[in-house]
Design an enzyme around this catalytic site. Structure first.
Site, PDB file in Angstrom:
ATOM      1  N   CYS A 120       0.834  -1.210   0.000  1.00  0.00           N
ATOM      2  CA  CYS A 120       0.000   0.000   0.000  1.00  0.00           C
ATOM      3  C   CYS A 120       0.868   1.258   0.000  1.00  0.00           C
ATOM      4  CB  CYS A 120      -0.906  -0.009   1.232  1.00  0.00           C
ATOM      5  SG  CYS A 120      -2.030   1.404   1.292  1.00  0.00           S
ATOM      6  N   CYS A 168       0.358   4.640   7.132  1.00  0.00           N
ATOM      7  CA  CYS A 168      -0.287   4.469   8.446  1.00  0.00           C
ATOM      8  C   CYS A 168       0.660   3.665   9.354  1.00  0.00           C
ATOM      9  CB  CYS A 168      -1.624   3.755   8.270  1.00  0.00           C
ATOM     10  SG  CYS A 168      -2.619   4.462   6.925  1.00  0.00           S
ATOM     11  N   CYS A 173       0.277  -0.101  10.425  1.00  0.00           N
ATOM     12  CA  CYS A 173      -0.182  -1.096   9.446  1.00  0.00           C
ATOM     13  C   CYS A 173       0.956  -1.909   8.830  1.00  0.00           C
ATOM     14  CB  CYS A 173      -0.974  -0.385   8.339  1.00  0.00           C
ATOM     15  SG  CYS A 173      -1.762  -1.563   7.216  1.00  0.00           S
ATOM     16  N   CYS A 175     -16.701  -9.525   5.255  1.00  0.00           N
ATOM     17  CA  CYS A 175     -16.040  -8.248   5.004  1.00  0.00           C
ATOM     18  C   CYS A 175     -14.750  -8.473   4.215  1.00  0.00           C
ATOM     19  CB  CYS A 175     -15.728  -7.580   6.342  1.00  0.00           C
ATOM     20  SG  CYS A 175     -14.876  -6.009   6.160  1.00  0.00           S
ATOM     21  N   CYS A 205     -19.650  -6.391   3.322  1.00  0.00           N
ATOM     22  CA  CYS A 205     -18.931  -5.208   3.789  1.00  0.00           C
ATOM     23  C   CYS A 205     -17.611  -5.168   3.044  1.00  0.00           C
ATOM     24  CB  CYS A 205     -18.692  -5.333   5.297  1.00  0.00           C
ATOM     25  SG  CYS A 205     -17.661  -4.020   5.984  1.00  0.00           S
ATOM     26  N   CYS A 248     -19.508   1.335   8.781  1.00  0.00           N
ATOM     27  CA  CYS A 248     -18.749   0.678   9.837  1.00  0.00           C
ATOM     28  C   CYS A 248     -17.523   1.560  10.053  1.00  0.00           C
ATOM     29  CB  CYS A 248     -18.355  -0.729   9.395  1.00  0.00           C
ATOM     30  SG  CYS A 248     -17.253  -1.558  10.547  1.00  0.00           S
ATOM     31  N   ARG A 300     -17.968  -3.246  18.057  1.00  0.00           N
ATOM     32  CA  ARG A 300     -17.262  -4.470  17.681  1.00  0.00           C
ATOM     33  C   ARG A 300     -15.917  -4.578  18.411  1.00  0.00           C
ATOM     34  NH1 ARG A 300     -18.092  -7.744  13.359  1.00  0.00           N
ATOM     35  NH2 ARG A 300     -19.571  -6.219  12.549  1.00  0.00           N
TER      36      ARG A 300
HETATM   37  N1  SAM Z   1      -6.782   0.436   3.268  1.00  0.00           N
HETATM   38  C1  SAM Z   1      -8.058   0.549   3.845  1.00  0.00           C
HETATM   39  C2  SAM Z   1      -8.130   1.661   4.860  1.00  0.00           C
HETATM   40  O1  SAM Z   1      -7.100   2.173   5.275  1.00  0.00           O
HETATM   41  O2  SAM Z   1      -9.242   2.030   5.230  1.00  0.00           O
HETATM   42  C3  SAM Z   1      -8.593  -0.718   4.442  1.00  0.00           C
HETATM   43  C4  SAM Z   1      -7.709  -1.653   5.222  1.00  0.00           C
HETATM   44  S1  SAM Z   1      -7.116  -1.098   6.813  1.00  0.00           S
HETATM   45  C5  SAM Z   1      -5.974  -2.365   7.140  1.00  0.00           C
HETATM   46  C6  SAM Z   1      -8.491  -1.337   7.889  1.00  0.00           C
HETATM   47  C7  SAM Z   1      -8.326  -0.983   9.345  1.00  0.00           C
HETATM   48  O3  SAM Z   1      -7.638  -2.027  10.037  1.00  0.00           O
HETATM   49  C8  SAM Z   1      -7.545   0.240   9.730  1.00  0.00           C
HETATM   50  O4  SAM Z   1      -8.274   1.415   9.547  1.00  0.00           O
HETATM   51  C9  SAM Z   1      -7.256  -0.005  11.195  1.00  0.00           C
HETATM   52  O5  SAM Z   1      -8.307   0.478  11.991  1.00  0.00           O
HETATM   53  C10 SAM Z   1      -7.210  -1.528  11.276  1.00  0.00           C
HETATM   54  N2  SAM Z   1      -5.840  -1.983  11.550  1.00  0.00           N
HETATM   55  C11 SAM Z   1      -4.859  -2.121  10.644  1.00  0.00           C
HETATM   56  N3  SAM Z   1      -3.717  -2.534  11.223  1.00  0.00           N
HETATM   57  C12 SAM Z   1      -3.973  -2.638  12.554  1.00  0.00           C
HETATM   58  C13 SAM Z   1      -3.177  -3.003  13.693  1.00  0.00           C
HETATM   59  N4  SAM Z   1      -1.886  -3.295  13.573  1.00  0.00           N
HETATM   60  N5  SAM Z   1      -3.779  -3.025  14.897  1.00  0.00           N
HETATM   61  C14 SAM Z   1      -5.084  -2.715  15.016  1.00  0.00           C
HETATM   62  N6  SAM Z   1      -5.870  -2.346  13.974  1.00  0.00           N
HETATM   63  C15 SAM Z   1      -5.327  -2.306  12.758  1.00  0.00           C
HETATM   64  C1  DTB Z   2     -11.467  -3.054  11.432  1.00  0.00           C
HETATM   65  O1  DTB Z   2     -11.789  -2.054  12.088  1.00  0.00           O
HETATM   66  N1  DTB Z   2     -10.602  -3.970  11.850  1.00  0.00           N
HETATM   67  C2  DTB Z   2     -10.414  -4.987  10.831  1.00  0.00           C
HETATM   68  C3  DTB Z   2     -11.426  -4.576   9.734  1.00  0.00           C
HETATM   69  N2  DTB Z   2     -11.939  -3.350  10.227  1.00  0.00           N
HETATM   70  C4  DTB Z   2     -11.004  -4.478   8.340  1.00  0.00           C
HETATM   71  C5  DTB Z   2      -8.993  -5.105  10.410  1.00  0.00           C
HETATM   72  C6  DTB Z   2      -8.046  -5.417  11.548  1.00  0.00           C
HETATM   73  C7  DTB Z   2      -6.672  -5.580  11.008  1.00  0.00           C
HETATM   74  C8  DTB Z   2      -5.697  -6.007  12.040  1.00  0.00           C
HETATM   75  C9  DTB Z   2      -4.304  -6.093  11.528  1.00  0.00           C
HETATM   76  C10 DTB Z   2      -4.094  -7.072  10.397  1.00  0.00           C
HETATM   77  O2  DTB Z   2      -4.587  -8.217  10.452  1.00  0.00           O
HETATM   78  O3  DTB Z   2      -3.382  -6.698   9.466  1.00  0.00           O
HETATM   79 FE1  SF4 Z   3      -2.859   1.212   3.431  1.00  0.00          FE
HETATM   80 FE2  SF4 Z   3      -2.812   0.012   5.791  1.00  0.00          FE
HETATM   81 FE3  SF4 Z   3      -3.181   2.650   5.666  1.00  0.00          FE
HETATM   82 FE4  SF4 Z   3      -5.141   0.976   4.806  1.00  0.00          FE
HETATM   83  S1  SF4 Z   3      -4.393   1.189   6.898  1.00  0.00           S
HETATM   84  S2  SF4 Z   3      -4.376   2.838   3.779  1.00  0.00           S
HETATM   85  S3  SF4 Z   3      -3.883  -0.702   3.975  1.00  0.00           S
HETATM   86  S4  SF4 Z   3      -1.312   1.522   5.028  1.00  0.00           S
END
Ligand code: SAM
Ligand code: DTB
Ligand code: SF4
Length: 326
Positions: free
Chosen positions: A66, A70, A73, A110, A141, A201, A273
């Site tokens: 990506c 963030c 992530c 989802c 979703c 959501c 959730r």
């Molecule tokens: N790229 C899209 C976005 O940023 O909306 C969708 C995927 S993103 C991985 C979805 C959500 O997963 C993030 O907004 C965050 O709330 C959650 N998430 C991602 N990595 C995480 C982590 N290490 N711990 C907890 N929540 C995480």
């Molecule tokens: C949300 O709030 N949590 C989920 C879903 N929406 C997409 C994602 C959690 C991701 C946790 C880190 C990972 O597995 O990469």
């Molecule tokens: Fe990309 Fe992860 Fe940020 Fe979603 S949360 S925009 S997958 S870096």
């Protein structure tokens, strides 16, 4: 006996005024723990069966690489997390996972993609996935990042029920977490999704080193959306090795439980959730989160790139707590 000053009343404020201020939510956080959880249960029982938990399954349909930064992530191309990048899954792979999720008892499926936002040609493939998953009789979703004009309407027409797009934290802390897009960008996408008639959501991550005031600010922002999101994921940070947050100091687990309770009181009719982080939680801590009124979970052995509490463990926990899956 009233539990606190009028500032923390759960009754709606004057018409036109924000329903919740950050200060009012901070005052909820500051209640004695037992009073806070009791109040959350009271609000919860006015709107829900307190022994029912909704379950959604999650599938990453495009993993890693990506463009965004963030800090939490694993999927950012800028971080060093150990991750197998995957191009977009084929429709058949998605359908196999969706059927398995349905057989396992999930009611919503989802699909997540590691994009800043979908390109139009990628969106077409996701639309096909949505139509096919919907045809299985599951709620749908997706979480695809920022939406451009017209994309939300296409998702709605394909049969999408929910768009997941988290605010993740309060606006004044967002710059500490992400630099490649803004809070306003995320609000725009939420408005597009809502404008197209989808359910929302939207939640955040707790435990990223933010203050309690920041946590309260996030909840106020969510609670003041009109209407509030139907589903509010409260993620506990998973400190993933190779991300800038790998060494984040762990949060007091009771502060996480307080956050669930504050989310419930400020968003009485939303599904709250208990999201990322369950794998690292004891059964007892999860039970406290349910007591604080969390009433949905992600179900299945994997989240997007990290592990989730295993389905067998959830079955056993539900049985021990007399919880019913819906
Ligand atoms: N790229 C899209 C976005 O940023 O909306 C969708 C995927 S993103 C991985 C979805 C959500 O997963 C993030 O907004 C965050 O709330 C959650 N998430 C991602 N990595 C995480 C982590 N290490 N711990 C907890 N929540 C995480
Ligand atoms: C949300 O709030 N949590 C989920 C879903 N929406 C997409 C994602 C959690 C991701 C946790 C880190 C990972 O597995 O990469
Ligand atoms: Fe990309 Fe992860 Fe940020 Fe979603 S949360 S925009 S997958 S870096």
């Amino acid at each position: 006996m009233p539990l606190a000053s009028p500032a923390v009343s759960a009754s709606p404020a004057k018409p036109g005024a924000p329903r919740w201020t950050t200060e009012a939510i901070e005052a909820l956080y500051a209640l004695p723990f037992n009073d806070l959880v009791h109040r959350a249960q009271q609000v919860h029982r006015e709107h829900f069966d307190a022994n029912e938990i909704q379950r959604s399954a999650l599938l990453s349909v495009k993993t890693g690489g990506c463009s965004e930064d963030c800090k939490y992530c694993s999927q950012s191309a800028r971080h060093e997390a150990k991750l197998e990048r995957e191009s977009m899954l084929e429709l058949e792979q998605v359908l196999t996972a969706a059927k398995a999720a349905k057989d396992g008892g999930a009611t919503r499926f989802c699909m997540g993609a590691a994009w800043r936002g979908p390109k139009d040609r990628d969106l077409e493939r996701v639309l096909e996935m949505i139509r096919s998953v919907k045809a299985l009789g599951l709620e749908t979703c997706v979480t695809l990042g920022l939406l451009k004009e017209g994309q939300a309407e296409k998702l709605k027409s394909a049969g999408l029920d929910y768009y997941n797009h988290n605010l993740d934290t309060a606006e004044d802390f967002y710059g500490e977490i992400v630099s490649t897009h803004s809070y306003a960008d995320r609000m725009d996408t939420l408005e597009r999704a809502r404008g197209a008639g989808m359910k929302i959501c939207c939640g955040g991550i707790i435990g990223m080193g933010e203050s309690r005031r920041v946590r309260a600010g996030l909840l106020a922002q969510l609670a003041n959306m009109n209407p509030a999101p139907e589903s509010v994921p409260i993620n506990h940070l998973i400190a993933i090795p190779g991300t800038p947050m790998e060494d984040t100091k762990p949060l007091d687990p009771f502060e996480f439980v307080r956050t669930i309770a504050c989310a419930r009181i400020s968003m009485p009719t939303s599904f709250v959730r208990l999201s990322a982080g369950r794998q690292g939680m004891s059964d007892e801590l999860q039970a406290l989160c349910f007591l604080a009124s969390a009433n949905s979970i992600f179900y299945g052995d994997k989240l997007l790139t990290t592990g989730n509490a295993e389905a067998g463990r959830d079955e056993a926990l539900f049985a021990r707590l007399d919880l019913r899956a819906i």
